[in-house]
Scaffold this motif. Structure first.
Motif, PDB file in Angstrom:
ATOM      1  N   TYR A 104      32.911 -26.205 -21.618  1.00  0.00           N
ATOM      2  CA  TYR A 104      31.459 -26.149 -21.757  1.00  0.00           C
ATOM      3  C   TYR A 104      31.030 -27.031 -22.918  1.00  0.00           C
ATOM      4  CZ  TYR A 104      33.546 -22.269 -24.383  1.00  0.00           C
ATOM      5  OH  TYR A 104      34.386 -21.502 -25.151  1.00  0.00           O
ATOM      6  N   ASP A 105      29.754 -27.402 -22.884  1.00  0.00           N
ATOM      7  CA  ASP A 105      29.130 -27.994 -24.059  1.00  0.00           C
ATOM      8  C   ASP A 105      28.554 -26.866 -24.892  1.00  0.00           C
ATOM      9  OD1 ASP A 105      29.700 -30.578 -23.380  1.00  0.00           O
ATOM     10  OD2 ASP A 105      27.728 -31.036 -22.548  1.00  0.00           O
ATOM     11  N   LEU A 106      28.857 -26.874 -26.167  1.00  0.00           N
ATOM     12  CA  LEU A 106      28.360 -25.864 -27.100  1.00  0.00           C
ATOM     13  C   LEU A 106      27.379 -26.554 -28.035  1.00  0.00           C
ATOM     14  CD1 LEU A 106      28.796 -22.863 -27.785  1.00  0.00           C
ATOM     15  CD2 LEU A 106      30.551 -23.562 -29.402  1.00  0.00           C
ATOM     16  N   ILE A 342      26.194 -23.875 -23.486  1.00  0.00           N
ATOM     17  CA  ILE A 342      25.807 -22.743 -24.324  1.00  0.00           C
ATOM     18  C   ILE A 342      24.921 -23.293 -25.433  1.00  0.00           C
ATOM     19  CG2 ILE A 342      26.602 -20.735 -25.617  1.00  0.00           C
ATOM     20  CD1 ILE A 342      27.784 -20.889 -22.783  1.00  0.00           C
ATOM     21  N   PHE A 343      23.679 -22.831 -25.506  1.00  0.00           N
ATOM     22  CA  PHE A 343      22.754 -23.252 -26.555  1.00  0.00           C
ATOM     23  C   PHE A 343      22.574 -22.086 -27.513  1.00  0.00           C
ATOM     24  CE2 PHE A 343      18.236 -23.549 -28.040  1.00  0.00           C
ATOM     25  CZ  PHE A 343      18.407 -24.650 -28.859  1.00  0.00           C
ATOM     26  N   LEU A 344      22.978 -22.282 -28.771  1.00  0.00           N
ATOM     27  CA  LEU A 344      22.999 -21.209 -29.757  1.00  0.00           C
ATOM     28  C   LEU A 344      21.879 -21.381 -30.763  1.00  0.00           C
ATOM     29  CD1 LEU A 344      26.854 -21.012 -30.329  1.00  0.00           C
ATOM     30  CD2 LEU A 344      25.435 -19.429 -29.023  1.00  0.00           C
ATOM     31  N   SER A 345      21.083 -20.340 -30.899  1.00  0.00           N
ATOM     32  CA  SER A 345      19.934 -20.348 -31.796  1.00  0.00           C
ATOM     33  C   SER A 345      20.365 -20.564 -33.244  1.00  0.00           C
ATOM     34  CB  SER A 345      19.183 -19.021 -31.680  1.00  0.00           C
ATOM     35  OG  SER A 345      18.210 -18.886 -32.678  1.00  0.00           O
ATOM     36  N   SER A 346      19.515 -21.265 -34.000  1.00  0.00           N
ATOM     37  CA  SER A 346      19.771 -21.437 -35.431  1.00  0.00           C
ATOM     38  C   SER A 346      19.624 -20.111 -36.178  1.00  0.00           C
ATOM     39  CB  SER A 346      18.797 -22.461 -36.023  1.00  0.00           C
ATOM     40  OG  SER A 346      17.447 -22.040 -35.808  1.00  0.00           O
ATOM     41  N   ASP A 347      18.981 -19.144 -35.513  1.00  0.00           N
ATOM     42  CA  ASP A 347      18.798 -17.808 -36.102  1.00  0.00           C
ATOM     43  C   ASP A 347      19.476 -16.782 -35.197  1.00  0.00           C
ATOM     44  OD1 ASP A 347      17.978 -15.863 -37.834  1.00  0.00           O
ATOM     45  OD2 ASP A 347      15.881 -15.860 -37.221  1.00  0.00           O
ATOM     46  N   TYR A 348      20.754 -17.046 -34.909  1.00  0.00           N
ATOM     47  CA  TYR A 348      21.478 -16.272 -33.895  1.00  0.00           C
ATOM     48  C   TYR A 348      21.527 -14.792 -34.242  1.00  0.00           C
ATOM     49  CZ  TYR A 348      25.156 -15.222 -30.470  1.00  0.00           C
ATOM     50  OH  TYR A 348      25.876 -14.702 -29.416  1.00  0.00           O
ATOM     51  N   LYS A 364      13.151 -17.672 -30.631  1.00  0.00           N
ATOM     52  CA  LYS A 364      14.307 -18.479 -31.025  1.00  0.00           C
ATOM     53  C   LYS A 364      15.539 -18.048 -30.226  1.00  0.00           C
ATOM     54  CE  LYS A 364      14.427 -20.898 -34.336  1.00  0.00           C
ATOM     55  NZ  LYS A 364      14.319 -22.386 -34.437  1.00  0.00           N
ATOM     56  N   ALA A 365      15.331 -17.872 -28.929  1.00  0.00           N
ATOM     57  CA  ALA A 365      16.386 -17.346 -28.068  1.00  0.00           C
ATOM     58  C   ALA A 365      17.520 -18.346 -27.869  1.00  0.00           C
ATOM     59  CB  ALA A 365      15.803 -16.965 -26.710  1.00  0.00           C
ATOM     60  N   SER A 366      18.708 -17.818 -27.640  1.00  0.00           N
ATOM     61  CA  SER A 366      19.832 -18.617 -27.169  1.00  0.00           C
ATOM     62  C   SER A 366      19.796 -18.635 -25.647  1.00  0.00           C
ATOM     63  CB  SER A 366      21.153 -18.027 -27.665  1.00  0.00           C
ATOM     64  OG  SER A 366      21.222 -18.037 -29.073  1.00  0.00           O
ATOM     65  N   LEU A 367      20.443 -19.622 -25.039  1.00  0.00           N
ATOM     66  CA  LEU A 367      20.473 -19.744 -23.587  1.00  0.00           C
ATOM     67  C   LEU A 367      21.885 -20.045 -23.107  1.00  0.00           C
ATOM     68  CD1 LEU A 367      17.421 -22.084 -22.776  1.00  0.00           C
ATOM     69  CD2 LEU A 367      17.437 -19.580 -22.783  1.00  0.00           C
ATOM     70  N   TYR A 368      22.152 -19.644 -21.863  1.00  0.00           N
ATOM     71  CA  TYR A 368      23.312 -20.139 -21.127  1.00  0.00           C
ATOM     72  C   TYR A 368      22.779 -20.868 -19.902  1.00  0.00           C
ATOM     73  CZ  TYR A 368      26.742 -20.304 -17.453  1.00  0.00           C
ATOM     74  OH  TYR A 368      27.515 -20.756 -16.417  1.00  0.00           O
ATOM     75  N   ILE A 369      23.282 -22.083 -19.653  1.00  0.00           N
ATOM     76  CA  ILE A 369      22.816 -22.894 -18.530  1.00  0.00           C
ATOM     77  C   ILE A 369      24.004 -23.335 -17.688  1.00  0.00           C
ATOM     78  CG2 ILE A 369      21.497 -24.929 -17.832  1.00  0.00           C
ATOM     79  CD1 ILE A 369      21.147 -24.131 -21.398  1.00  0.00           C
ATOM     80  N   LEU A 419      14.910 -24.919 -23.315  1.00  0.00           N
ATOM     81  CA  LEU A 419      15.623 -25.959 -22.575  1.00  0.00           C
ATOM     82  C   LEU A 419      15.345 -27.333 -23.184  1.00  0.00           C
ATOM     83  CD1 LEU A 419      15.150 -24.778 -18.877  1.00  0.00           C
ATOM     84  CD2 LEU A 419      17.335 -25.041 -20.064  1.00  0.00           C
ATOM     85  N   ARG A 420      14.111 -27.559 -23.613  1.00  0.00           N
ATOM     86  CA  ARG A 420      13.807 -28.822 -24.305  1.00  0.00           C
ATOM     87  C   ARG A 420      14.599 -28.904 -25.606  1.00  0.00           C
ATOM     88  NH1 ARG A 420       8.597 -27.778 -21.981  1.00  0.00           N
ATOM     89  NH2 ARG A 420       7.945 -26.530 -23.777  1.00  0.00           N
ATOM     90  N   ASP A 421      14.631 -27.797 -26.349  1.00  0.00           N
ATOM     91  CA  ASP A 421      15.389 -27.776 -27.609  1.00  0.00           C
ATOM     92  C   ASP A 421      16.875 -28.038 -27.369  1.00  0.00           C
ATOM     93  OD1 ASP A 421      13.010 -27.111 -28.875  1.00  0.00           O
ATOM     94  OD2 ASP A 421      13.444 -24.959 -28.921  1.00  0.00           O
ATOM     95  N   ALA A 422      17.360 -27.633 -26.194  1.00  0.00           N
ATOM     96  CA  ALA A 422      18.780 -27.789 -25.862  1.00  0.00           C
ATOM     97  C   ALA A 422      19.101 -29.163 -25.283  1.00  0.00           C
ATOM     98  CB  ALA A 422      19.201 -26.706 -24.864  1.00  0.00           C
ATOM     99  N   GLY A 423      18.081 -30.024 -25.175  1.00  0.00           N
ATOM    100  CA  GLY A 423      18.331 -31.390 -24.718  1.00  0.00           C
ATOM    101  C   GLY A 423      18.151 -31.618 -23.235  1.00  0.00           C
ATOM    102  N   PHE A 424      17.526 -30.672 -22.520  1.00  0.00           N
ATOM    103  CA  PHE A 424      17.332 -30.828 -21.077  1.00  0.00           C
ATOM    104  C   PHE A 424      15.990 -31.489 -20.730  1.00  0.00           C
ATOM    105  CE2 PHE A 424      20.873 -28.021 -21.078  1.00  0.00           C
ATOM    106  CZ  PHE A 424      21.506 -28.175 -19.854  1.00  0.00           C
TER     107      PHE A 424
END
Length: 535
Positions: A104-106, A342-348, A364-369, A419-424
């Protein structure tokens, strides 16, 4: 394809001759237990209230797009291979599994971005982007967790019926490496000083719906298993595994009744004697319950018949988080994105605290895509992508977040921003089809208690003998499979639990007199409409 049966096959197929078993639910645990029971000679009927097999491990089809409903990859397939082999089938001839060497990309919100593979040297190089010092500890972490995994695999392969099971030799051997009162994050601090490195090896606690700051340290083995054994994508999605199980089961005579809701388990003198399905009573020798434990057991058995697992006791238990799901059929491909991101929040840490509180959706949610088409283009029409997006959220509670239309729309916009924050990029304008599932829908449409898709939390007080037992304690002749019972959640663990429960049932019925049923219950050999997908 059926392989040559082992020498013991014919003997085992007569152990439960004329015994009738009802399996409630055609999820992965129900299908696996049905296979094993049919192989032992039982007359098995699976009752599935939905119109397809797989439960949350089925697929969603929308205008040529296919999405996994729930889990999106396959970890440690050795257990399901063994179940198929035990029943006389060759798993890899029925399911095409592709091992993803690019795991995966983390993506950390404030950087860096890691591209993780199964190569230990590459893993060290990627972790060095966070901390060269931490990178030098990677192999020690893998070696220690290899030892932990090897010691703990035996206890996970047997039932835990009481506190005395903690003192059996295999458990005593495992205890020195478990650190039972330590969390994953605390355990990882023995290896890694940077919190981001610890997240890289602990976000897998979300597979159990738990925070790494609370999840028991045993589960550092989840990250180890990914790096040691790899993760797999079944061609067509994980539901393809469910379809293969249904094919094997029906080949052995299992009857799969779709659109058949079980309304009650009938009992006499504390023992299950039958079920009521579609308004008709069906006598049986045993019942396997594959539905979500807390939701299903309270619906099928009256409260006064459940001394240990009463409604009051179930209400006192802790449950996992839920998820807000988006299934997006997009115009165009996403070749620059991995199969899993896996996109991990800076405030996890605060993000997960907000999830546990269940009062709001974290901005400031984390995501799995999952971008499945980069590996399996057939999951979408030509030139399109099937994007699966999971945002962890709080489960349902009386004083919690209300999933009305306005709040669902808010969650949707948060996902697009993240998703924008994660580069999508701005993918909203590319959407051709879209479906969402909220925690309320998980509960009301998929029968998941409180929308807690990862079942009862895997906290120290709710594991092993403190989890619902494979042989249900309150009613004889009832056996449990699925993530709500021992050993717990996750497909390989659910398959192991099905093997434990089936073994107990076979041992019990082989000793008991059979219930005579002159005419088998009505039913058809029904194969699923959806023959690909994910578990």
């Amino acid at each position: 394809m059926v392989s040559t049966a082992s020498p013991g096959t014919q003997h085992s197929r007569h152990r439960l001759h004329s015994r009738n078993v009802a399996v409630i639910g055609a999820g992965p645990g129900g299908l696996a237990s049905a296979m094993l029971l049919a192989h032992a000679g039982a007359n098995v009927t699976i009752y599935e209230k939905g119109d397809k097999i797989g439960g949350r491990s089925s697929c969603i089809e929308l205008e040529g797009f296919r999405f996994d409903t729930g889990p999106t990859f396959f970890l440690y397939p050795e257990i399901i291979r063994e179940i198929f082999a035990q029943c006389g089938f060759e798993f890899d001839e029925m399911v095409e599994l592709e091992r993803l060497h690019h795991l995966y990309d983390l993506r950390f919100e404030d950087g860096p971005n890691l591209s993780l593979t199964t190569d230990p040297q590459r893993l060290e190089e990627e972790i060095a982007k966070i901390s060269p010092q931490d990178a030098r500890q990677v192999r020690r972490f893998l070696a220690d967790n290899r030892n932990k995994f090897e010691r703990f695999i035996a206890p996970l392969q047997r039932p835990f019926n009481s506190v005395f099971d903690l003192f059996k030799p295999d458990m005593l051997k495992a205890l020195p490496v478990l650190s039972p009162f330590s969390s994953i994050d605390k355990d990882l601090s023995r290896y890694f000083s940077d919190p981001r490195t610890r997240l890289a090896f602990s976000f897998q606690s979300k597979y159990l719906g738990m925070s790494p700051y609370r999840c028991p340290s045993l589960f550092t083995i989840l990250s180890f298993m990914e790096h040691e054994f790899g993760i797999y994508h079944p061609k067509g999605g994980t539901e393809a595994v469910m379809a293969a199980m249904a094919q094997a089961a029906t080949t052995m005579g299992v009857r799969i009744e779709l659109n058949s809701a079980v309304e009650a388990i009938e009992t006499s003198k504390g023992k299950a004697t039958g079920i009521v399905a579609n308004g008709s009573a069906v006598p049986v020798d045993a019942v396997v319950v594959n539905g979500d434990f807390a939701r299903t057991i309270s619906a099928l058995l009256p409260d006064n018949s459940r001394k240990k697992w009463s409604d009051e006791n179930i209400a006192s238990k802790k449950f996992s988080c839920s998820t807000f799901m988006m299934y997006l059929g997009l115009k165009g491909r996403l070749p620059d994105h991995a199969h899993h991101t896996i996109f991990l929040s800076s405030d996890y840490e605060n993000n997960f605290a907000e999830i546990e509180a269940g009062k709001q959706i974290s901005s400031k949610a984390s995501l799995y895509i999952q971008n499945a088409c980069v590996t399996d283009p057939g999951q979408a029409p030509e030139g399109c992508s099937a994007l699966y997006v999971l945002m962890p959220v709080g489960n349902l509670r009386e004083d919690g977040f209300e999933w009305d239309n306005a709040n669902t729309a808010q969650a949707r916009q948060i996902v697009f921003q993240r998703l924008r924050d994660a580069g999508f990029g701005d993918i909203e304008e590319r959407i051709l089809v879209e479906k969402t599932i909220t925690p309320l829908q998980w509960q009301e449409e998929h029968d998941v208690h409180r929308g807690a898709v990862f079942n009862m939390a895997h906290s120290l007080g709710q594991m092993l003998h403190r989890r619902p037992h494979n042989r249900f304690e309150d009613v004889k002749g009832v056996y449990l499979v699925g993530g709500g019972t021992h050993p717990g959640s996750g497909l390989p663990v659910i398959f192991e639990g099905a093997r434990i429960s089936a073994t107990l049932l076979i041992e019990d019925l082989a000793k008991a007199p059979a219930t005579i049923i002159e005419t088998p219950p009505p039913g058809l050999h029904l194969m699923p409409e959806c023959t690909g997908g994910h578990a």
